[in-house]
Design a protein around this motif. Structure first.
Motif, mmCIF file in Angstrom:
data_model
loop_
_atom_site.group_PDB
_atom_site.id
_atom_site.type_symbol
_atom_site.label_atom_id
_atom_site.label_comp_id
_atom_site.label_asym_id
_atom_site.label_seq_id
_atom_site.Cartn_x
_atom_site.Cartn_y
_atom_site.Cartn_z
ATOM 1 N N GLN A 244 43.389 57.973 37.320
ATOM 2 C CA GLN A 244 42.355 58.192 38.330
ATOM 3 C C GLN A 244 41.098 58.823 37.760
ATOM 4 O OE1 GLN A 244 45.302 59.702 38.137
ATOM 5 N NE2 GLN A 244 45.244 61.827 38.870
ATOM 6 N N GLU A 245 41.154 59.300 36.522
ATOM 7 C CA GLU A 245 39.996 59.905 35.893
ATOM 8 C C GLU A 245 39.192 58.916 35.049
ATOM 9 O OE1 GLU A 245 41.977 64.393 35.656
ATOM 10 O OE2 GLU A 245 41.054 63.511 33.867
ATOM 11 N N TYR A 246 39.609 57.675 35.030
ATOM 12 C CA TYR A 246 38.848 56.622 34.365
ATOM 13 C C TYR A 246 37.969 55.924 35.393
ATOM 14 C CZ TYR A 246 41.553 57.256 30.134
ATOM 15 O OH TYR A 246 42.117 57.783 28.990
ATOM 16 N N ASP A 247 36.681 55.945 35.152
ATOM 17 C CA ASP A 247 35.717 55.505 36.154
ATOM 18 C C ASP A 247 35.223 54.077 35.967
ATOM 19 O OD1 ASP A 247 34.171 58.800 36.187
ATOM 20 O OD2 ASP A 247 35.819 58.006 37.389
ATOM 21 N N TYR A 248 35.351 53.527 34.774
ATOM 22 C CA TYR A 248 34.865 52.184 34.483
ATOM 23 C C TYR A 248 35.958 51.392 33.802
ATOM 24 C CZ TYR A 248 30.421 54.518 35.311
ATOM 25 O OH TYR A 248 29.395 55.247 35.866
ATOM 26 N N TRP A 249 36.101 50.120 34.187
ATOM 27 C CA TRP A 249 37.203 49.294 33.718
ATOM 28 C C TRP A 249 36.741 47.932 33.252
ATOM 29 C CZ3 TRP A 249 42.295 50.901 33.462
ATOM 30 C CH2 TRP A 249 42.571 52.138 34.058
ATOM 31 N N GLY A 250 37.404 47.436 32.214
ATOM 32 C CA GLY A 250 37.204 46.071 31.790
ATOM 33 C C GLY A 250 37.942 45.114 32.706
ATOM 34 N N GLN A 251 37.767 43.825 32.448
ATOM 35 C CA GLN A 251 38.316 42.804 33.339
ATOM 36 C C GLN A 251 39.789 42.515 33.102
ATOM 37 O OE1 GLN A 251 36.665 42.165 30.577
ATOM 38 N NE2 GLN A 251 37.144 40.142 29.734
ATOM 39 N N GLY A 252 40.341 43.006 32.009
ATOM 40 C CA GLY A 252 41.728 42.761 31.674
ATOM 41 C C GLY A 252 41.896 41.577 30.743
ATOM 42 N N THR A 253 42.845 41.695 29.830
ATOM 43 C CA THR A 253 43.139 40.647 28.859
ATOM 44 C C THR A 253 44.651 40.477 28.755
ATOM 45 O OG1 THR A 253 41.156 41.154 27.550
ATOM 46 C CG2 THR A 253 42.884 39.882 26.471
ATOM 47 N N GLN A 254 45.117 39.240 28.875
ATOM 48 C CA GLN A 254 46.546 38.969 28.810
ATOM 49 C C GLN A 254 47.043 39.003 27.372
ATOM 50 O OE1 GLN A 254 48.903 38.259 31.415
ATOM 51 N NE2 GLN A 254 50.311 38.593 29.692
ATOM 52 N N VAL A 255 48.120 39.725 27.151
ATOM 53 C CA VAL A 255 48.843 39.721 25.889
ATOM 54 C C VAL A 255 50.268 39.281 26.181
ATOM 55 C CG1 VAL A 255 49.773 41.111 24.011
ATOM 56 C CG2 VAL A 255 47.434 41.489 24.806
ATOM 57 N N THR A 256 50.691 38.213 25.535
ATOM 58 C CA THR A 256 52.037 37.698 25.714
ATOM 59 C C THR A 256 52.739 37.651 24.368
ATOM 60 O OG1 THR A 256 51.348 36.340 27.600
ATOM 61 C CG2 THR A 256 53.438 35.793 26.561
ATOM 62 N N VAL A 257 53.885 38.290 24.292
ATOM 63 C CA VAL A 257 54.664 38.342 23.058
ATOM 64 C C VAL A 257 55.921 37.517 23.272
ATOM 65 C CG1 VAL A 257 55.755 39.804 21.338
ATOM 66 C CG2 VAL A 257 53.765 40.637 22.608
ATOM 67 N N SER A 258 56.090 36.489 22.480
ATOM 68 C CA SER A 258 57.231 35.588 22.610
ATOM 69 C C SER A 258 58.412 36.077 21.793
ATOM 70 C CB SER A 258 56.837 34.175 22.191
ATOM 71 O OG SER A 258 56.485 34.141 20.818
#
Length: 125
Positions: free
Chosen positions: A110-124
């Protein structure tokens, strides 16, 4: 107009490595601690790593300590998460975020005010 833009991620085999990057656009976050969080399907977003405003200190979740490295380049307004020895448990959407500059805890989402859009990481495997 996004202030944090992520790149990297993708599909990797277990034991492999990936590098995630986060670029601050339009403004600088050089006076902000920066963090990485991740969210697996059906789970809460969890803390992964954080770095102090000047890069002098880094903090890691126990689950990634020794495998992940967070770094920042304030001259380029970037923060990076280098991930090695990846496990299937690391599969998640990863988010970079900027922590409030006025103090607090690196671990409190809750103390993080700015966020990136998110990036998928998939480990097979």
């Amino acid at each position: 107009q996004a202030q944090l833009v992520q790149s990297g991620g993708g599909l990797v085999q277990a034991g492999g490595s990936l590098r995630l990057s986060c670029l601050a656009s339009r403004r600088t976050f050089n006076d902000y601690p920066m963090g990485w969080f991740r969210q697996a399907p059906g789970m809460e977003r969890e803390f992964v790593a954080a770095i102090s405003w000047n890069g002098g200190a880094a903090y890691y979740a126990d689950s990634v300590k020794g495998r992940f490295t967070i770094s920042r380049d304030n001259a380029k307004n970037t923060v990076t998460l280098q991930m090695k020895s990846l496990k299937s448990e690391d599969t998640a959407v990863y988010y970079c975020a900027a922590h409030r500059s006025g103090g607090g805890s690196y671990y409190r989402i809750q103390e993080y005010d700015y966020w990136g859009q998110g990036t998928q990481v998939t480990v097979s495997s």
